[in-house]
Enzyme design. Structure first.
Site, PDB file in Angstrom:
ATOM      1  N   HIS A  83     -11.328  -4.372  10.643  1.00  0.00           N
ATOM      2  CA  HIS A  83     -11.848  -4.479   9.431  1.00  0.00           C
ATOM      3  C   HIS A  83     -13.239  -3.461   9.425  1.00  0.00           C
ATOM      4  O   HIS A  83     -13.771  -3.627   8.251  1.00  0.00           O
ATOM      5  CB  HIS A  83     -12.119  -5.716   9.041  1.00  0.00           C
ATOM      6  CG  HIS A  83     -10.759  -6.708   8.711  1.00  0.00           C
ATOM      7  ND1 HIS A  83      -9.846  -6.759   9.674  1.00  0.00           N
ATOM      8  CD2 HIS A  83     -10.135  -6.928   7.663  1.00  0.00           C
ATOM      9  CE1 HIS A  83      -9.007  -7.648   9.341  1.00  0.00           C
ATOM     10  NE2 HIS A  83      -9.014  -7.533   8.024  1.00  0.00           N
ATOM     11  N   GLU A  96       0.860  -1.054   0.095  1.00  0.00           N
ATOM     12  CA  GLU A  96       0.002   0.097  -0.132  1.00  0.00           C
ATOM     13  C   GLU A  96       0.884   1.189   0.017  1.00  0.00           C
ATOM     14  O   GLU A  96       0.504   2.179  -0.689  1.00  0.00           O
ATOM     15  CB  GLU A  96      -0.904   0.001   1.065  1.00  0.00           C
ATOM     16  CG  GLU A  96      -2.173  -0.936   1.063  1.00  0.00           C
ATOM     17  CD  GLU A  96      -1.775  -2.206   1.962  1.00  0.00           C
ATOM     18  OE1 GLU A  96      -0.677  -2.469   1.871  1.00  0.00           O
ATOM     19  OE2 GLU A  96      -2.930  -3.113   1.614  1.00  0.00           O
TER      20      GLU A  96
HETATM   21  C1  TPP Z   1      -2.372  -4.362   4.930  1.00  0.00           C
HETATM   22  C2  TPP Z   1      -3.331  -5.309   4.266  1.00  0.00           C
HETATM   23  N1  TPP Z   1      -3.587  -5.225   3.008  1.00  0.00           N
HETATM   24  C3  TPP Z   1      -4.723  -5.630   2.166  1.00  0.00           C
HETATM   25  C4  TPP Z   1      -5.326  -6.868   3.064  1.00  0.00           C
HETATM   26  C5  TPP Z   1      -6.290  -7.513   2.310  1.00  0.00           C
HETATM   27  N2  TPP Z   1      -5.991  -9.083   2.491  1.00  0.00           N
HETATM   28  C6  TPP Z   1      -6.265  -9.815   3.224  1.00  0.00           C
HETATM   29  S1  TPP Z   1      -5.506 -11.303   2.766  1.00  0.00           S
HETATM   30  C7  TPP Z   1      -4.946 -10.777   1.405  1.00  0.00           C
HETATM   31  C8  TPP Z   1      -4.157 -11.905   0.822  1.00  0.00           C
HETATM   32  C9  TPP Z   1      -2.697 -12.132   1.549  1.00  0.00           C
HETATM   33  O1  TPP Z   1      -2.136 -13.089   0.453  1.00  0.00           O
HETATM   34  P1  TPP Z   1      -1.243 -13.956   1.336  1.00  0.00           P
HETATM   35  O2  TPP Z   1      -0.244 -13.153   1.943  1.00  0.00           O
HETATM   36  O3  TPP Z   1      -0.586 -14.726  -0.017  1.00  0.00           O
HETATM   37  O4  TPP Z   1      -1.962 -15.062   2.106  1.00  0.00           O
HETATM   38  P2  TPP Z   1      -3.060 -16.024   1.930  1.00  0.00           P
HETATM   39  O5  TPP Z   1      -4.292 -15.196   2.370  1.00  0.00           O
HETATM   40  O6  TPP Z   1      -2.760 -16.576   0.603  1.00  0.00           O
HETATM   41  O7  TPP Z   1      -2.763 -17.126   2.865  1.00  0.00           O
HETATM   42  C10 TPP Z   1      -5.185  -9.521   1.323  1.00  0.00           C
HETATM   43  C11 TPP Z   1      -4.822  -8.546   0.160  1.00  0.00           C
HETATM   44  C12 TPP Z   1      -5.017  -6.980   4.713  1.00  0.00           C
HETATM   45  N3  TPP Z   1      -5.665  -7.680   5.253  1.00  0.00           N
HETATM   46  N4  TPP Z   1      -4.206  -6.048   4.860  1.00  0.00           N
END
Ligand code: TPP
Ligand code: TPP
Ligand code: MG
Ligand code: MG
Lengths: 336, 339, 336, 339
Positions: B123, B54
């Protein structure tokens, strides 16, 4: 390495989360729900090796690690249900689970387990020599600045952290490779940490690499990094829009394709070629999801079970035990 | 006139603007899925997925805006803005002032906000008053599809940074994306009047800084925004049954704040209730009071806001957010005070 | 590569900043003041190769780059003096200089030139094909999350950025090596960018590497990274506490050592050994500063001058020109 | 009784606490130089230099505080907090609430704030009202050496996160570090009464949430904090010459806000002026007004705050910050209104 222990913990977690899935789908659990089903091999391979005084920084999929670490499953389930006598008095929900007794903290902010584990390890160095902390996160989180900062900080301060990247290839609907430059293991190694790449569906592989990292950390030799692959059986979260489309195309597709086609054909906008490119991206997302599904997902629970299946009696006994525990959890909650 | 859902209206306004202005691009996490309708129409060059970074992509949006593009940067949930706050506080908000007014940042930051669907305190924050504290950015919080589209249309032509906040409880697209709407039996207290409604056949600008009087009344002014407007309207019906006539003002933009409309109303009613889903202290609810006092107005005052971290449990959450009961109680108490 | 042009720009910058130093020390310029004296070789080697439409993301030492890029020195000086007819109407100061005409933006936030240059490059790709952006920052900024995020973003999007790390070894009073893990060039390379390491005191080295990066960016082949070493002649900022101690030990030391010794000897606290360790850290800071000074700092302006000294007439003429320009600036301001 | 400088007093209070409590550590950029007196006494294990990674080391400070340490995390200038805002907003402030009150975060975040020495708008912000908007953190802003030490001593025993803000204009240590004080002829408008003064021979706690009445008066209440207190006191002398008696309240902590002390005073004077160096909108100045209104008080109100990005030029800066002239004008206008 005791495969029976590992299997038991993985199965406990799986059954618990399957129950969560039912409750969520029934509408008894609110909000989003990210399960750890599919990553139990990674969690078990590490968490079962922890000692009292070790700490855990958990991401949005913390349920599994807490269970394996010994949280009371009734308290946990009550928390997910938002009950006042839940683990956190119904105030946290599955993304913000905390247990001061187990030194375990969760966060729904992607990348924040980097700083969190670093701070845990800092305190351990002062107050609990030989103890360490674990940071769990996804491959998408590797692009979050504070995560990379934490690698640098942990190495500079020589802290007892193990950074565990659970690589399921996806960041929600985005294929992480498309937004990630270079190789992630190299990215961690460049800070001067030992790194390991393992198949996270095979709990044995995780366990062995984790062992080395844990020994290193306990000996005061600093942090290490593990990249462990996995697939999340329920996609990103329950009700994952991509999975829904793939699983129930008839009910889901019209709502998606009708506005899509309208927009595709609307005058004003990009060239036909660019539009097709755009459409291809969407079809690829769905296509990759279908292929992921078809390619018989390597389920870590099934894989370890196969290794134990020869000892039928013991296996049945163990499974009965685990079922019973879960039944106990459910009945204790519903009876109230 | 057409009818549209809340987020659909926003995307439709963006589409109209994008067709007319090739400098508009969209960037953010998962936007190729979230804005798939824009992707297939405008191509991947104008709808870009970003890494989970971000700070970098918001910062990049600022300088891109300074050099000819009109980016819409998406931060999924406004709660995540903490990771990019430096870009907002020290860059987006300050470039114009630093440059002696010579350089502008025509940037839209789009994010969802608000609670009421049981997702927990990291959230469901609103943060609009918090963002508005920073001089140099505008903050928009629509409560109907028509406003959402019209204000977005405006934001895309605004020469300064605009935070555009989209309440998740009004957006079935977002509730669906987050998995919530895929179930039959969830008890989210969605104010349906805000989720679907008439929109103009062609989008025109709704100026930033113009509140809307949703209902006229004489005994009490309720100032609110977002979901709070619908809760207040619901409450006003009950008040009417008690012979209390509430005037309901939908701020639509937190900053600039349409103090004239509020002033007029409170001059008439002598009684102000602010219904604000953002945190109570040091924010919007206080600002409204202070601005009226500065203008020499004398009035009864109360507020219904969120006072602490939003709890996860639907029941506790419901009590923590400004609900109809809390608004009703506060209204009655306030009106009785006046008499 | 035209050494005359390079020398002229470097000298212009040096003299201008020396004048700034005088004005600051006289109290005519308020706040902090970070000069670029000592890094002119890096700035000149890159900025003199820019074209119209290229953009600049500048850190807290932006004066030099703006001068070489063609800013009106009178406007600039007036800005530093906080005059209403300065470059930014007296509203920015030296850390926040902006020129929309030159597409140049500064920031005092360490690491923020990463995202800034990335955004410039993004716009360039849409609106100014073949144009590029430069990100200038120090080695300390490499630990800032948004900087590392920008490396990833720029590579993923294949943007025309050149990331230029000016390595003076110091982050204010902290020796950067002590808080930095691994090698910085490797850290950039791991994202999949070409990287270069150069002696930034030698403008020729910078120019040559920059050439390759610029060509690459203009051809649409993506970002690159340059690590260029340098020494800041005035330390971190004017009035640098470490430099002051070294330069004027008699007047500065008592204010520092008396409380230090009192605290060192105070009962309650760490062991004698730990206390000595603490004292050593401070002495090392000062010691390193002294050594940096003694080791005849490699002054980039002097180095390039040496190469031109044979052409005495031309040199004198050029220098006279530059002096004259500066004199013009000063007199134009003072005459008002 | 001893006499001390502003920052010296803070460091001295920390030293006393560190000697008694081995869990206290200090971490931040350059702290081994900035806190060199603590370094040589307590060793490098307790005074740690960090990389320029505010997000990581602030986040680390939180979990370290949760598991037994008592970290003082230093953010040089509060303006830089944007880079670590997620740690504040979503973690430090929320862990206790999320854990159902079971887990606390005894963390002190120390940062400098404020302008008046011509450093420009990215380096002179106050932000105290902005930080106080977030439920779950306390915000401390002392105006004298004695308060600075006593409040820091309190903060170090406080079981929740505390933001401790140190105004640069009161700290000759900071002005010196930033290079400013190395010159003879700079015209910073330093309020010397706040920079040096008596402190107790042994530090004791000054409770958070207790304002101090710096001067009693009957015609007008001026509520301020930090440098504003000294400006207000200066102004009150001129007011006295005009037979206007101002009561001056030094908030000392923004959150918790000592509304009782303010209430008492304004009940008496009927007239409230808030002098707040933080941005005017959606912050402290509004909150003070709203809280009094909520309590049913009726009063005249005005505020003198900072309304936009702080300009670099000393002259413009001086006009932008709450200076004596602005306070005087506002006071006179306000008092005249009442009559
Ligand atoms: C700072 C932030 N940006 C965006 C999000 C929204 N978000 C939640 S899970 C996710 C994807 C995360 O991907 P990864 O780190 O690969 O974990 P996975 O869910 O695949 O286990 C996103 C973008 C968030 N929770 N926090
Ligand atoms: C986010 C942020 N943190 C801290 C600072 C304070 N600060 C200003 S310059 C500096 C050191 C920067 O070191 P480096 O990046 O190596 O650049 P140099 O000054 O050596 O050229 C620091 C810590 C800041 N301006 N911004
Ligand atoms: Mg993933
Ligand atoms: Mg440096």
């Amino acid at each position: 390495m005791d495969l029976w222990v590992l299997y038991k913990q993985m199965l406990r977690s799986r059954l618990f989360e399957e129950a969560v899935s039912v409750l969520w789908n029934e509408g008894l659990i609110s909000g989003e729900m990210h399960l750890g089903t599919g990553e139990e091999g990674i969690i078990a391979g590490i968490v079962t090796q922890l000692q009292e005084g070790d700490s855990l920084a958990l991401d949005h999929r913390g349920t599994s690690a807490l269970l394996m670490r010994g949280i009371d499953p009734i308290l946990l389930m009550k928390e997910l249900l938002g009950l006042p006598d839940g683990l956190c008095s119904g105030r946290s929900g599955h993304m913000h689970l905390f247990s001061p007794e187990l030194l375990a903290a969760s966060s729904g902010i992607v990348g924040s387990t980097g700083p969190a584990a670093t701070g845990f390890a800092l305190a351990a160095r002062y107050l609990r020599t030989g103890k360490l902390s674990i940071s769990f996160f996804g491959e998408g989180a590797m692009n979050q600045g504070m995560m990379m900062e934490s690698f640098n900080l942990a190495v500079t301060w020589n802290l007892p952290v193990i950074f565990v990247c659970k690589d399921d290839k996806w960041s929600i609907t985005t294929h992480s490779r498309n937004i990630t430059a270079g190789n992630l293991t190299d990215r961690a190694a460049v800070f001067g940490m030992p790194t390991y790449e393992v198949d996270g569906s095979d709990v044995r592989e995780v366990w062995i690499s984790a062992r080395k990292c844990l020994n290193r950390a306990r000996a005061g030799l600093g942090p290490s990094f593990i990249l462990a692959t996995c697939s999340h059986l329920e996609g990103h979260f329950l009700g994952d829009p991509l999975l829904r489309t793939v699983r129930k195309p008839l009910s889901e597709l019209p709502g998606i394709t009708i506005p899509l086609m309208k927009s595709l054909l609307q005058s004003g906008g990009a060239s036909a070629l660019s539009r097709l490119e755009g459409l291809t991206i969407i079809l690829n997302q769905v296509g990759k999801t279908i292929r992921d599904r078809k390619r018989e997902i390597r389920d870590p629970v099934k894989i370890v079970r196969k290794l134990l299946v020869t000892e039928k009696m013991q296996l049945e006994k163990l499974e009965a035990q685990v079922f019973e525990e879960l039944a106990g959890v459910i009945s204790s909650i519903t009876s109230e | 006139m057409r009818k549209m859902k809340f987020s659909e209206a926003i995307d439709d306004a963006i589409a109209q603007a994008m067709a007319a202005d090739s400098r508009i691009i969209i960037l953010g996490e998962d936007v190729q899925a979230l804005r798939r309708n824009l992707l297939v129409r405008f191509g991947k060059k104008r709808v870009l997925n970003t890494p989970i970074s971000e700070a970098a992509f918001t910062g990049a949006g600022i300088t891109a805006a300074m050099t000819g593009l009109r980016p819409v940067v998406e931060i999924m949930l406004v709660d995540f803005i903490g990771t990019a706050m430096d870009a907002i506080l020290n860059h987006a908000a300050k470039v114009e002032a630093f440059s002696g007014g010579r350089w502008k940042v025509p940037l839209v930051i789009r994010a969802t906000c608000g609670g009421g669907y049981g997702d927990g305190g990291q959230h469901e924050q609103s943060l609009w008053g918090w963002l508005a504290h920073i001089p140099g950015i505008s903050v928009v919080v629509p409560s109907t599809p028509a406003d959402a589209g019209g204000l977005m249309f405006s934001a895309l032509e605004h020469p300064h940074p605009v935070f555009f906040l989209e309440h998740k409880l009004l957006s079935d697209m977002w509730l669906d994306y987050l998995g919530g709407a895929s179930r039959k039996s969830v008890d989210f207290d969605v104010p349906f009047e805000g989720t679907y409604g008439q929109v103009p056949s062609k989008w025109t600008k709704i100026p930033l800084g113009q509140a809307a009087v949703r209902k006229t009344g004489t005994n009490l002014t309720i100032v609110s925004l977002g979901v709070g407007v619908h809760r207040s309207l619901e409450c006003s019906k009950i008040l009417q049954d008690n012979n209390i006539s509430a005037e309901i003002i939908d701020l639509r933009t937190v900053s600039p704040l349409d103090i004239r409309t509020i002033h007029e109303s409170v001059s008439k009613t002598g009684c102000l209730l602010v219904v604000d889903e953002d945190y109570q202290g040091f924010g919007l609810s206080g600002e409204v009071a202070a601005t009226l006092l500065e203008r020499g107005l004398s009035f009864e005052y109360a507020r219904v806001c969120t006072s602490g971290t939003i709890p996860f449990s639907r029941k506790l959450e419901d009590e923590a957010l400004p609900n109809v009961k809390r608004i009703l109680d506060a209204s009655l108490k306030l009106v009785n005070k006046k008499v």
